[in-house]
Design a protein around this motif. Structure first.
Motif, PDB file in Angstrom:
ATOM      1  N   ASN A  93       0.735  -1.156   0.003  1.00  0.00           N
ATOM      2  CA  ASN A  93      -0.189  -0.005  -0.153  1.00  0.00           C
ATOM      3  C   ASN A  93       0.727   1.450   0.069  1.00  0.00           C
ATOM      4  OD1 ASN A  93      -2.385   1.768   0.346  1.00  0.00           O
ATOM      5  ND2 ASN A  93      -2.002   1.810   2.698  1.00  0.00           N
ATOM      6  N   VAL A  94       0.895   2.105  -1.053  1.00  0.00           N
ATOM      7  CA  VAL A  94       1.864   3.144  -1.285  1.00  0.00           C
ATOM      8  C   VAL A  94       0.975   4.372  -0.694  1.00  0.00           C
ATOM      9  CG1 VAL A  94       3.146   4.414  -2.855  1.00  0.00           C
ATOM     10  CG2 VAL A  94       2.998   1.887  -3.120  1.00  0.00           C
ATOM     11  N   THR A  95       1.606   5.221  -0.199  1.00  0.00           N
ATOM     12  CA  THR A  95       1.106   6.540   0.014  1.00  0.00           C
ATOM     13  C   THR A  95       2.154   7.569  -0.087  1.00  0.00           C
ATOM     14  OG1 THR A  95       1.878   6.419   2.252  1.00  0.00           O
ATOM     15  CG2 THR A  95      -0.357   5.846   1.870  1.00  0.00           C
ATOM     16  N   GLY A  96       1.573   8.921  -0.499  1.00  0.00           N
ATOM     17  CA  GLY A  96       2.803  10.012  -0.658  1.00  0.00           C
ATOM     18  C   GLY A  96       3.003  11.004   0.529  1.00  0.00           C
ATOM     19  N   VAL A  97       3.228  10.189   1.712  1.00  0.00           N
ATOM     20  CA  VAL A  97       3.784  10.731   2.979  1.00  0.00           C
ATOM     21  C   VAL A  97       4.958  11.297   2.548  1.00  0.00           C
ATOM     22  CG1 VAL A  97       4.187  10.679   5.278  1.00  0.00           C
ATOM     23  CG2 VAL A  97       2.007   9.660   4.265  1.00  0.00           C
ATOM     24  N   ARG A  98       5.236  12.407   3.017  1.00  0.00           N
ATOM     25  CA  ARG A  98       6.792  13.178   3.062  1.00  0.00           C
ATOM     26  C   ARG A  98       7.136  13.457   4.453  1.00  0.00           C
ATOM     27  NH1 ARG A  98       7.556  17.612   0.806  1.00  0.00           N
ATOM     28  NH2 ARG A  98       5.374  18.267   0.599  1.00  0.00           N
ATOM     29  N   ARG A  99       8.271  13.353   4.889  1.00  0.00           N
ATOM     30  CA  ARG A  99       8.824  13.756   6.047  1.00  0.00           C
ATOM     31  C   ARG A  99       8.779  15.278   6.337  1.00  0.00           C
ATOM     32  NH1 ARG A  99      13.625   9.348   5.615  1.00  0.00           N
ATOM     33  NH2 ARG A  99      12.469   7.530   6.786  1.00  0.00           N
ATOM     34  N   GLN A 100       8.858  16.110   5.276  1.00  0.00           N
ATOM     35  CA  GLN A 100       9.047  17.431   5.322  1.00  0.00           C
ATOM     36  C   GLN A 100       7.730  18.096   5.650  1.00  0.00           C
ATOM     37  OE1 GLN A 100       8.993  20.162   1.509  1.00  0.00           O
ATOM     38  NE2 GLN A 100      11.139  20.609   2.435  1.00  0.00           N
ATOM     39  N   GLU A 101       6.682  17.112   5.894  1.00  0.00           N
ATOM     40  CA  GLU A 101       5.348  17.825   6.091  1.00  0.00           C
ATOM     41  C   GLU A 101       5.277  18.307   7.541  1.00  0.00           C
ATOM     42  OE1 GLU A 101       2.073  16.038   3.455  1.00  0.00           O
ATOM     43  OE2 GLU A 101       3.382  14.282   3.842  1.00  0.00           O
ATOM     44  N   SER A 102       5.783  17.483   8.544  1.00  0.00           N
ATOM     45  CA  SER A 102       5.297  17.937   9.972  1.00  0.00           C
ATOM     46  C   SER A 102       6.333  17.077  10.620  1.00  0.00           C
ATOM     47  CB  SER A 102       4.024  17.255  10.470  1.00  0.00           C
ATOM     48  OG  SER A 102       4.041  15.840  10.349  1.00  0.00           O
ATOM     49  N   ALA A 103       6.442  17.364  11.925  1.00  0.00           N
ATOM     50  CA  ALA A 103       7.606  16.994  12.780  1.00  0.00           C
ATOM     51  C   ALA A 103       7.258  15.458  13.185  1.00  0.00           C
ATOM     52  CB  ALA A 103       7.495  17.680  14.200  1.00  0.00           C
ATOM     53  N   ALA A 104       6.060  15.078  13.072  1.00  0.00           N
ATOM     54  CA  ALA A 104       5.703  13.802  13.451  1.00  0.00           C
ATOM     55  C   ALA A 104       5.900  12.838  12.134  1.00  0.00           C
ATOM     56  CB  ALA A 104       4.035  13.711  13.677  1.00  0.00           C
ATOM     57  N   ARG A 105       5.767  13.207  11.118  1.00  0.00           N
ATOM     58  CA  ARG A 105       5.956  12.621   9.821  1.00  0.00           C
ATOM     59  C   ARG A 105       7.527  12.514   9.433  1.00  0.00           C
ATOM     60  NH1 ARG A 105       1.122  13.633   5.208  1.00  0.00           N
ATOM     61  NH2 ARG A 105      -0.338  12.548   6.563  1.00  0.00           N
ATOM     62  N   ALA A 106       8.333  13.356  10.047  1.00  0.00           N
ATOM     63  CA  ALA A 106       9.838  13.497  10.071  1.00  0.00           C
ATOM     64  C   ALA A 106      10.214  12.274  10.683  1.00  0.00           C
ATOM     65  CB  ALA A 106      10.396  14.520  10.402  1.00  0.00           C
ATOM     66  N   PRO A 161       7.324   6.014  -0.765  1.00  0.00           N
ATOM     67  CA  PRO A 161       8.710   5.997  -1.604  1.00  0.00           C
ATOM     68  C   PRO A 161       9.265   7.377  -1.736  1.00  0.00           C
ATOM     69  CG  PRO A 161       6.313   5.665  -2.846  1.00  0.00           C
ATOM     70  CD  PRO A 161       6.137   5.642  -1.370  1.00  0.00           C
ATOM     71  N   ILE A 162       8.514   8.504  -1.496  1.00  0.00           N
ATOM     72  CA  ILE A 162       8.924   9.766  -1.774  1.00  0.00           C
ATOM     73  C   ILE A 162       9.058  10.753  -0.399  1.00  0.00           C
ATOM     74  CG2 ILE A 162       7.689   9.894  -3.970  1.00  0.00           C
ATOM     75  CD1 ILE A 162       5.674  12.294  -2.761  1.00  0.00           C
ATOM     76  N   SER A 163       9.367   9.557   0.630  1.00  0.00           N
ATOM     77  CA  SER A 163       9.486  10.121   2.089  1.00  0.00           C
ATOM     78  C   SER A 163      10.380  11.448   2.093  1.00  0.00           C
ATOM     79  CB  SER A 163      10.085   9.084   3.048  1.00  0.00           C
ATOM     80  OG  SER A 163       9.195   8.172   3.147  1.00  0.00           O
ATOM     81  N   ASP A 164      11.365  11.445   1.565  1.00  0.00           N
ATOM     82  CA  ASP A 164      12.395  12.471   1.432  1.00  0.00           C
ATOM     83  C   ASP A 164      12.484  13.576   0.444  1.00  0.00           C
ATOM     84  OD1 ASP A 164      13.608  11.366   3.865  1.00  0.00           O
ATOM     85  OD2 ASP A 164      14.503   9.889   2.441  1.00  0.00           O
ATOM     86  N   TRP A 165      11.233  13.724  -0.441  1.00  0.00           N
ATOM     87  CA  TRP A 165      11.256  14.436  -1.469  1.00  0.00           C
ATOM     88  C   TRP A 165      10.786  15.842  -0.766  1.00  0.00           C
ATOM     89  CZ3 TRP A 165       8.810  12.795  -6.692  1.00  0.00           C
ATOM     90  CH2 TRP A 165       9.391  11.820  -7.234  1.00  0.00           C
ATOM     91  N   SER A 166      11.378  16.959  -1.355  1.00  0.00           N
ATOM     92  CA  SER A 166      10.784  18.533  -1.118  1.00  0.00           C
ATOM     93  C   SER A 166       9.651  18.947  -1.730  1.00  0.00           C
ATOM     94  CB  SER A 166      12.077  19.430  -1.290  1.00  0.00           C
ATOM     95  OG  SER A 166      12.165  19.574  -2.661  1.00  0.00           O
ATOM     96  N   VAL A 167       8.962  19.834  -1.480  1.00  0.00           N
ATOM     97  CA  VAL A 167       7.811  20.359  -2.137  1.00  0.00           C
ATOM     98  C   VAL A 167       8.325  20.659  -3.819  1.00  0.00           C
ATOM     99  CG1 VAL A 167       6.135  22.410  -2.365  1.00  0.00           C
ATOM    100  CG2 VAL A 167       6.467  20.993  -0.317  1.00  0.00           C
ATOM    101  N   ALA A 168       9.392  21.202  -3.866  1.00  0.00           N
ATOM    102  CA  ALA A 168       9.723  21.654  -5.090  1.00  0.00           C
ATOM    103  C   ALA A 168      10.106  20.340  -5.895  1.00  0.00           C
ATOM    104  CB  ALA A 168      11.110  22.563  -4.967  1.00  0.00           C
TER     105      ALA A 168
END
Length: 355
Positions: free
Chosen positions: A152-165, A182-189
Motif C-alpha cells: 500500500n503506497v502513500t505520498g507521505v513526506r517527512r518535510q510535512e510535519s515533525a511527526a512525519r519526519a 517512496p517519496i519520504s525525503d522529497w521536497s515540495v519543489a
C-alpha cells in the motif's frame, strides 16, 4: 528534477520482486500524484509484472470538484485502473453532523459527564483519515487482492510535519499489508518538478486557487491562508455555510480555537452571523459551568469509576441543568437521585460485561 530518487527497503523490494499487488492511494493532491508516478517508474525498472492500481477514497461534498478528475487523468496517463471507494454510511460532512447528533444524545442520557467536542476531526483524532480513507481502502485491497501480498503506497513526506519526519520508509501492519512511502525525503519543489517532468499538471487548486495543500476544501490541518483561499471559491461556499452551521449548532470551533465562521463572515447571512456570536458565547458559558466538575467525577473509557458523593451529585445536577438550558437539550438525569441511579446502573452494567 529528472531522475527519480525513490526510497525503498529490502522488504519492499522483495515484495516487488515477487510481483506483489501494489496499490497507490491517490487523493488528487500533489504528493500522491508524484508518489504514483515515481512508484510506477520504479516498478517498471524492477521488472514488476504483478497487479497495480490507483485507489481513491471519495469523501463526498468536502472534496474539490477537480480532485477525482485529477486522479482519473493520472490513471489514464499511467494506463492503470482507478479504484474509487466511498463510505457507505455517508460522506465526511455527514459523519461530522452524525457525531454531533451522537454527542447530544450521549450527554442527554448521561453517557458522558461533559459535552464531548467530538463533531470535528482534530490533529490527534483524525477519524476523517482513519474511518473514511484508511479503513475503507484497506478493506477493498484485502477483498480485491485476497491471498496476495499487498503493498500500500502513500505520498507521505517527512518535510510535512515533525511527526512525519520520524516516520519510516515502510512498515507492515498486523494484517500483513506493507505500507510504503517512496517519496519520504522529497521536497515540495521536487514534487512539483517531477509532476511537470512527467507531462502532467498538479491539481488546479494550487495554481488557480492559491492553495498550499490540497485535501478537503476545508481541512482541520489547513492554515488560515488556505482557509481564506478556499472561501474565495464559489464551489466551496455551500460547504462553508453548512460547516459554519455545525459550529453554530454545536458551539465547537472547527479548529479548536479558530472558528471557520470568522474566516469569511461576508458569506454568511446576518442571521447566521448573529447565531455564531451566540454560539461563541455559549461555548464560554459551557466551559465555565463545566469547570466545576472534578476529574474523579468523570468516566474512564465510558464508565464511572465509583459512585459520586451527594455533594458531587449536586454539583453535576447543577451543571447538567445549566448546560441543558443553554443548549435546549431534552436531558435526563437532572436530579441528585437520578444521577446516583444512572451511575449505579452504569457500574452494574460495566461489571456485568466484565464478568
Amino acid at each position: 528534477m529528472v531522475e527519480i530518487s525513490v526510497a525503498s527497503t529490502v522488504e519492499v523490494d522483495h515484495a516487488v520482486k515477487q510481483n506483489a499487488a501494489v496499490a497507490i492511494g491517490v487523493s488528487g493532491g500533489k504528493d500522491s500524484q508524484a508518489a504514483a508516478l515515481a512508484t510506477f517508474a520504479y516498478l517498471d525498472a524492477k521488472g514488476h509484472v504483478g497487479p497495480r492500481a490507483l485507489i481513491h477514497s471519495d469523501l463526498g461534498s468536502v472534496e474539490w470538484n477537480d480532485s477525482l478528475p485529477t486522479c482519473e487523468r493520472l490513471a489514464e496517463h499511467l494506463g492503470a485502473e482507478l479504484i474509487v471507494v466511498r463510505r457507505k454510511a455517508g460522506d465526511l460532512m455527514e459523519r461530522w453532523e452524525a457525531r454531533w447528533a451522537s454527542s447530544k444524545q450521549r450527554y442527554a442520557e448521561l453517557s458522558t459527564v461533559t459535552l464531548v467536542p467530538c463533531c470535528w476531526s482534530t490533529p490527534s483524532l483524525r477519524f476523517c483519515t482513519s474511518e473514511l480513507k484508511t479503513h475503507i481502502i484497506r478493506a477493498e485491497l484485502r477483498r480485491r487482492f485476497k491471498g496476495m501480498q499487498v503493498v500500500n503506497v502513500t505520498g507521505v513526506r517527512r518535510q510535512e510535519s515533525a511527526a512525519r519526519a520520524k516516520g519510516s520508509i515502510a512498515d507492515r501492519d498486523g494484517d500483513g499489508i506493507i505500507n510504503w512511502r517512496p517519496i519520504s525525503d522529497w521536497s515540495v519543489a521536487e514534487v512539483f518538478s517531477y509532476i511537470a517532468h512527467r507531462g502532467l499538471s498538479a491539481h488546479m487548486a494550487y495554481a488557480t486557487f492559491g492553495m498550499s495543500r490540497v485535501s478537503c476544501r476545508y481541512c482541520i490541518m489547513s492554515n488560515i491562508d488556505d482557509l481564506k483561499a478556499a472561501s474565495a471559491q464559489e464551489e466551496a461556499r455551500p460547504l462553508y455555510r453548512r460547516m459554519v452551521q455545525l459550529e453554530i449548532d454545536s458551539s465547537f470551533a472547527f479548529q479548536g480555537s479558530r472558528w471557520l465562521g470568522d474566516i469569511a463572515p461576508q458569506l454568511l447571512s446576518e442571521e447566521m452571523r448573529e447565531a455564531l456570536a451566540l454560539a461563541r458565547h455559549r461555548a464560554i458559558l459551557r466551559k465555565d459551568i463545566e469547570g466545576q466538575i472534578t476529574k474523579p467525577m468523570l468516566y474512564v473509557k465510558g464508565w464511572p469509576t465509583r459512585m459520586l458523593t451527594d455533594d458531587e451529585a449536586a454539583i453535576l445536577s447543577s451543571v447538567r441543568n445549566k448546560v441543558t438550558e443553554i443548549y435546549g437539550f431534552e436531558s435526563q438525569c437532572l436530579t441528585v437521585d437520578s444521577i446516583h441511579q444512572r451511575y449505579a446502573d452504569l457500574m452494574s452494567e460495566r461489571d456485568r460485561r466484565a464478568a
